[in-house]
Design an enzyme around this catalytic site. Structure first.
Site, PDB file in Angstrom:
ATOM      1  N   ASP A  45      -8.152 -32.117  28.108  1.00  0.00           N
ATOM      2  CA  ASP A  45      -7.489 -31.099  27.898  1.00  0.00           C
ATOM      3  C   ASP A  45      -6.272 -31.437  29.756  1.00  0.00           C
ATOM      4  O   ASP A  45      -5.697 -30.554  30.242  1.00  0.00           O
ATOM      5  CB  ASP A  45      -8.228 -29.535  28.675  1.00  0.00           C
ATOM      6  N   LYS A 114     -15.978 -30.714  22.961  1.00  0.00           N
ATOM      7  CA  LYS A 114     -16.316 -30.906  24.303  1.00  0.00           C
ATOM      8  C   LYS A 114     -16.106 -29.833  25.072  1.00  0.00           C
ATOM      9  O   LYS A 114     -15.397 -29.363  25.042  1.00  0.00           O
ATOM     10  CB  LYS A 114     -16.215 -32.217  25.009  1.00  0.00           C
ATOM     11  N   GLU A 184     -18.499 -35.504  35.949  1.00  0.00           N
ATOM     12  CA  GLU A 184     -17.509 -35.464  37.062  1.00  0.00           C
ATOM     13  C   GLU A 184     -17.632 -36.069  37.968  1.00  0.00           C
ATOM     14  O   GLU A 184     -18.078 -34.318  38.557  1.00  0.00           O
ATOM     15  CB  GLU A 184     -16.089 -34.720  35.991  1.00  0.00           C
TER      16      GLU A 184
END
Ligand code: KIV
Length: 266
Positions: A45, A114, A184
């Site tokens: 995204d 995800k 992340e």
């Protein structure tokens, strides 16, 4: 290769071969990624930011994700493709999360979904989707859909309590049945510790070298994202300068009459 257990093998760490993932949002780049042999493509995204030019990923819709995922599927029919569930397509209720994931799988023809987070509702959704037959990749650390809570793109897991939370989230995601987890922006020592504590492959972005694989955003990796230079990013091409140079050459050749030449004319 579209066999989830071959692309993301469970088992002893470190994995035999590091897993390579790149994001992609269109047919042409998907074809290049497949022909070049990347292990997995993520229709992230992040497209809201790097493709649409929005300030965050929050405005992206489920239908936009499916539109891009379909194009990527056409360009990379033989590569394992994961599609992000966008903001508010899975957080409101378990039922809505199942419907969103199912819609992505039905309409895009991609291989897995995800989504971000590791709280109890997310674990319940992962568990349910696994039982339905939808493979799930988790995502913890800096989860961009929560950027407004984090107050920006900051490294996560520095404080002891955040560290403990991330370790427990990763374990929960793995136990719930996810096939992989993205980390992340977390310190590399923590990424190593978590990676070694779960049996599923971990994929890092800004999480150091100890994860089982790496992911980068395609436009960042190609150096097209002018001025974007976070510490974790290595650009593998000077894309912005190369494309800009080509455009300048085109302008010059059209203006001076050297393009089109006789070889381009009928
Ligand atoms: O949306 C995305 O591209 C991602 C990657 C940065 C991991 O989630």
């Amino acid at each position: 290769m579209r066999d989830v257990s071959k692309v993301f093998p469970r088992g002893p760490k470190p994995v035999e071969k590091k897993i390579t993932v790149l994001t992609c949002y269109d047919f042409m780049f998907a074809r290049i990624l497949e022909d070049s042999g990347v292990d997995c493509i993520l229709v992230g995204d992040t497209l809201g930011v790097v493709y649409q030019g929005q300030p965050t990923t929050l405005p992206v819709t489920l239908d936009e994700m499916i539109y891009h995922a379909k194009a990527v599927r056409r360009g990379a029919p033989n590569t394992f493709v994961v599609v992000d569930l966008p903001f508010l397509s899975y957080q409101v209720s378990l039922e809505e999360g199942i419907r969103s994931a199912g819609k992505v799988m039905k309409e895009s023809g991609c291989d897995a979904v995800k989504f971000e987070g590791g709280g109890p509702e997310i674990l319940e959704l992962i568990y349910k989707l696994e039982r339905i037959g939808i493979p799930v990749m988790g995502h913890i650390g800096l989860t961009p859909q929560s950027v407004n809570v984090f107050g920006g793109h900051k490294i996560q897991g520095k404080a002891e309590q955040d560290k403990a939370r991330l370790i427990s989230e990763a374990k929960g995601i793995s136990d719930a049945g996810a096939f992989s987890i993205v980390f992340e922006l977390i310190p590399s020592t923590l990424a190593k510790e978590i990676s070694e504590s779960v049996p599923i492959p971990t994929i890092g972005i800004g999480a150091g070298a100890a994860t089982d694989g790496q992911v980068l955003v395609i436009y960042d990796f190609l150096g097209l994202n002018k001025g974007f230079k976070p510490k974790f990013l290595k650009t593998f091409l000077n894309g912005y300068d190369d494309v800009s140079g080509a455009v300048k050459n085109y302008i010059q050749e059209v203006r001076n009459g050297s393009f089109p030449g006789p070889e381009h004319s009928h």
